[in-house]
Design an enzyme around this catalytic site. Structure first.
Site, PDB file in Angstrom:
ATOM      1  N   ASP A 154      37.521  73.369 -13.922  1.00 40.10           N
ATOM      2  CA  ASP A 154      37.680  72.544 -15.128  1.00 40.10           C
ATOM      3  C   ASP A 154      38.509  73.202 -16.217  1.00 40.10           C
ATOM      4  OD1 ASP A 154      34.390  71.125 -14.743  1.00 40.10           O
ATOM      5  OD2 ASP A 154      36.356  70.371 -14.183  1.00 40.10           O
ATOM      6  N   HIS A 189      30.378  79.752 -12.588  1.00 43.48           N
ATOM      7  CA  HIS A 189      30.179  78.888 -11.415  1.00 43.48           C
ATOM      8  C   HIS A 189      28.997  79.417 -10.633  1.00 43.48           C
ATOM      9  CE1 HIS A 189      31.003  76.555  -7.808  1.00 43.48           C
ATOM     10  NE2 HIS A 189      31.799  75.820  -8.565  1.00 43.48           N
TER      11      HIS A 189
HETATM   12  C1  SDX Z   1      32.058  72.150 -11.700  1.00 43.02           C
HETATM   13  O1  SDX Z   1      28.911  73.393  -8.154  1.00 43.02           O
HETATM   14  C2  SDX Z   1      30.155  73.049  -8.011  1.00 43.02           C
HETATM   15  O2  SDX Z   1      30.807  73.243  -7.030  1.00 43.02           O
HETATM   16  C3  SDX Z   1      30.733  72.374  -9.256  1.00 43.02           C
HETATM   17  C4  SDX Z   1      32.243  72.183  -9.229  1.00 43.02           C
HETATM   18  C5  SDX Z   1      32.632  71.186  -8.160  1.00 43.02           C
HETATM   19  O3  SDX Z   1      33.783  71.235  -7.718  1.00 43.02           O
HETATM   20  O4  SDX Z   1      31.830  70.276  -7.892  1.00 43.02           O
HETATM   21  O5  SDX Z   1      32.896  73.400  -8.999  1.00 43.02           O
HETATM   22  C6  SDX Z   1      32.754  71.577 -10.541  1.00 43.02           C
HETATM   23  O6  SDX Z   1      31.055  71.591 -12.095  1.00 43.02           O
HETATM   24  C7  SDX Z   1      32.584  73.398 -12.349  1.00 43.02           C
HETATM   25  C8  SDX Z   1      31.639  73.869 -13.496  1.00 43.02           C
HETATM   26  C9  SDX Z   1      32.034  73.134 -14.779  1.00 43.02           C
HETATM   27  N1  SDX Z   1      31.035  73.501 -15.850  1.00 43.02           N
HETATM   28  C10 SDX Z   1      31.369  74.296 -16.869  1.00 43.02           C
HETATM   29  O7  SDX Z   1      32.454  74.880 -16.971  1.00 43.02           O
HETATM   30  C11 SDX Z   1      30.276  74.452 -17.928  1.00 43.02           C
HETATM   31  C12 SDX Z   1      30.092  75.938 -18.276  1.00 43.02           C
HETATM   32  N2  SDX Z   1      29.554  76.617 -17.085  1.00 43.02           N
HETATM   33  C13 SDX Z   1      28.147  76.937 -17.046  1.00 43.02           C
HETATM   34  O8  SDX Z   1      27.353  75.875 -17.551  1.00 43.02           O
HETATM   35  C14 SDX Z   1      27.686  77.505 -15.710  1.00 43.02           C
HETATM   36  O9  SDX Z   1      28.545  78.504 -15.376  1.00 43.02           O
HETATM   37  C15 SDX Z   1      27.542  76.585 -14.520  1.00 43.02           C
HETATM   38  C16 SDX Z   1      26.706  75.396 -14.818  1.00 43.02           C
HETATM   39  C17 SDX Z   1      28.876  76.170 -14.022  1.00 43.02           C
HETATM   40  C18 SDX Z   1      26.852  77.417 -13.434  1.00 43.02           C
HETATM   41  O10 SDX Z   1      25.591  77.643 -13.890  1.00 43.02           O
HETATM   42  P1  SDX Z   1      24.564  78.611 -13.148  1.00 43.02           P
HETATM   43  O11 SDX Z   1      25.035  79.028 -11.796  1.00 43.02           O
HETATM   44  O12 SDX Z   1      23.229  77.960 -13.248  1.00 43.02           O
HETATM   45  O13 SDX Z   1      24.657  79.897 -13.998  1.00 43.02           O
HETATM   46  P2  SDX Z   1      23.620  80.271 -15.128  1.00 43.02           P
HETATM   47  O14 SDX Z   1      23.599  79.186 -16.164  1.00 43.02           O
HETATM   48  O15 SDX Z   1      22.346  80.677 -14.484  1.00 43.02           O
HETATM   49  O16 SDX Z   1      24.306  81.553 -15.785  1.00 43.02           O
HETATM   50  C19 SDX Z   1      24.141  82.837 -15.191  1.00 43.02           C
HETATM   51  C20 SDX Z   1      24.418  83.780 -16.337  1.00 43.02           C
HETATM   52  C21 SDX Z   1      23.642  83.434 -17.591  1.00 43.02           C
HETATM   53  O17 SDX Z   1      23.564  84.630 -18.341  1.00 43.02           O
HETATM   54  P3  SDX Z   1      22.086  85.356 -18.436  1.00 43.02           P
HETATM   55  O18 SDX Z   1      21.189  84.330 -19.129  1.00 43.02           O
HETATM   56  O19 SDX Z   1      21.665  85.612 -17.007  1.00 43.02           O
HETATM   57  O20 SDX Z   1      22.356  86.583 -19.249  1.00 43.02           O
HETATM   58  O21 SDX Z   1      25.802  83.671 -16.716  1.00 43.02           O
HETATM   59  C22 SDX Z   1      25.886  83.134 -18.032  1.00 43.02           C
HETATM   60  C23 SDX Z   1      24.542  82.521 -18.365  1.00 43.02           C
HETATM   61  O22 SDX Z   1      24.334  82.556 -19.756  1.00 43.02           O
HETATM   62  N3  SDX Z   1      26.917  82.099 -17.995  1.00 43.02           N
HETATM   63  C24 SDX Z   1      27.789  81.892 -18.977  1.00 43.02           C
HETATM   64  C25 SDX Z   1      28.595  80.830 -18.539  1.00 43.02           C
HETATM   65  N4  SDX Z   1      28.189  80.430 -17.334  1.00 43.02           N
HETATM   66  C26 SDX Z   1      27.151  81.220 -16.999  1.00 43.02           C
HETATM   67  N5  SDX Z   1      27.946  82.502 -20.166  1.00 43.02           N
HETATM   68  C27 SDX Z   1      28.936  82.032 -20.942  1.00 43.02           C
HETATM   69  N6  SDX Z   1      29.764  81.020 -20.601  1.00 43.02           N
HETATM   70  C28 SDX Z   1      29.619  80.401 -19.420  1.00 43.02           C
HETATM   71  N7  SDX Z   1      30.419  79.413 -19.090  1.00 43.02           N
END
Ligand code: SDX
Length: 379
Positions: free
Chosen positions: A316, A262
């Site tokens: 989720d 998140h």
């Molecule tokens: C919702 O924003 C909100 O409030 C949203 C929400 C709401 O109520 O409206 O809470 C609802 O959308 C929940 C999120 C649902 N999405 C998912 O579950 C999809 C998987 N999650 C990721 O795509 C991600 O965590 C996000 C999109 C939710 C957040 O993305 P960010 O803040 O842009 O984080 P990032 O992609 O920059 O990741 C930071 C690091 C990265 O690693 P590095 O490249 O720095 O080494 O964390 C890693 C990412 O690879 N990472 C994950 C991960 N999420 C982040 N690694 C593995 N699995 C994951 N799920």
């Protein structure tokens, strides 16, 4: 060009608004709607009471809540022309696309842009909260070849949606749990779909276009669409023994694990904890669930590998398990997220109207200048 702050991809950490609607403490895992803790609201309130609180910034009196519920009940039905339009939608279309299209179509039937009239604002709020669930249920019935089921005026908001979806009156526990799910998904500060709603609202277009814009944004798998992906992932994993190999595969492929991570929460999303309790409550009704056991093991293995990066279950991760136990098809999980988030989108729409300043950020230009126009023969 002088910039007030450096460019941050995804506007990470950049305040895009001043808002008093909700607050998230990502380090402590706290979520408040108008200052009230989400645990309090899901225990003691209802979704419509919460929607009123979010939109009009105070808890309604008994009479106000009754009036609000009655108004919404009167506006649940959708125009037959919208139903006829929906009959042309391909039954193989995703319900989120059907919802986005039909939500925008509402704008065709209601006067536009009387945004300075509080009565217009109140009516738009009631119509959207009342009609969005009906449109989701109507598309589901039509794609099965059935006529849409009319709302049942004896049932409250949550129970009526389940009734229009499943053609059966839900048992009180299922209706109560569904109502709690709606409250949990109602609002969450400036997430992607809410930001879309605000940008669209800032041009002073009509509220139906604002909601259609937000629905399109929520549909993406990185945002609301993750809840549907989580169950597909749990099915793919298939057993507790396969959890660790699956996580190792994701790490090797740098593949994000759906339902985790998140932008704000760096601990377990408080909504995930409440949803997990709802799954356990439903066990009494429908028995243990192998996917729940896989989910708990997956949460443990992900914490082992990603906990240090602040990656924990988000809203989720467990929601799909609740909806499946309520007999809701997987591809309706995100439309249900949208039904609830209409409350938050409308609250931010109203708040944005008061700001009355169109969103127009700037950019860091990385292109060239004074480039020549090369005639097509010479390219
Ligand atoms: C919702 O924003 C909100 O409030 C949203 C929400 C709401 O109520 O409206 O809470 C609802 O959308 C929940 C999120 C649902 N999405 C998912 O579950 C999809 C998987 N999650 C990721 O795509 C991600 O965590 C996000 C999109 C939710 C957040 O993305 P960010 O803040 O842009 O984080 P990032 O992609 O920059 O990741 C930071 C690091 C990265 O690693 P590095 O490249 O720095 O080494 O964390 C890693 C990412 O690879 N990472 C994950 C991960 N999420 C982040 N690694 C593995 N699995 C994951 N799920």
């Amino acid at each position: 060009t002088t910039f007030f702050c450096e460019y941050k991809p995804g506007l990470e950490g950049i305040p895009a608004a001043k808002s008093s609607i909700s607050h998230v403490d990502g380090q402590k895992g706290i979520l408040e709607y108008r200052g009230i803790n989400i645990e309090e609201l899901t225990k003691k309130g209802s979704f419509l009471e919460t929607a009123y609180l979010l939109i009009w910034d105070r808890l309604p009196t008994k009479e106000e809540l009754k009036q609000f519920e009655t108004n919404i009940l009167y506006h649940r039905r959708i125009k037959y022309r919208i139903r006829d339009m929906m009959k042309c939608f391909p039954e193989t279309g995703h319900p989120m696309d059907a919802l986005q299209t039909s939500a925008a179509a509402l704008g065709l039937f209601y006067s536009r842009r009387a945004l300075d009239d509080p009565e217009y604002i109140r009516k738009a709020v009631v119509r959207l909260l009342a009609k969005i669930p009906t449109m989701v249920a109507a598309f589901h019935q039509m794609r099965k070849g059935n006529d849409p089921i009319q709302p049942n005026d004896e049932l409250d908001y949550a129970a009526n949606f389940l009734y229009m979806l499943t053609e059966r009156k839900p048992d009180p526990l299922a209706a109560r749990i569904f109502d709690v799910c709606l409250t949990l998904h109602a609002e969450h500060t400036i997430n992607a779909s809410t930001f879309s709603a605000m940008v669209t609202a800032s041009t002073l277009t009509d509220p139906y276009a604002v909601i259609a814009s937000a629905v399109g944004t929520l549909a993406g798998p990185l945002h609301g669409g993750a809840n549907e992906e989580v169950l597909l992932m749990l099915e793919e994993i298939g057993s507790i023994e396969n959890v660790r190999p699956y996580v190792e595969k994701c790490i090797a492929n740098k593949q994000k694990i759906m339902g985790f991570g998140h932008r704000v929460y760096k601990v377990k999303d408080p909504r995930a904890t409440i949803l997990q309790d709802l799954v356990k409550q439903l066990f009494g009704e429908t028995g243990q669930d192998p996917y729940y056991d896989i989910a708990v093991e997956l949460e443990r293995v992900v914490e082992e590998n990603f906990g240090h990066k602040g990656i924990y279950p988000n809203v989720d991760f467990y929601s799909g398990l609740v909806y499946r136990k309520l007999g809701i098809p997987d591809d309706l999980f995100t439309p249900i997220f949208a039904i609830a988030r209409v409350a938050g989108w409308l609250a931010h729409w109203k708040e944005q109207l008061a700001v009355n300043r169109i969103f127009r950020p700037t950019q860091v230009y990385t292109g060239v200048h004074n480039a020549p126009y090369i005639p097509i023969e010479e390219r």
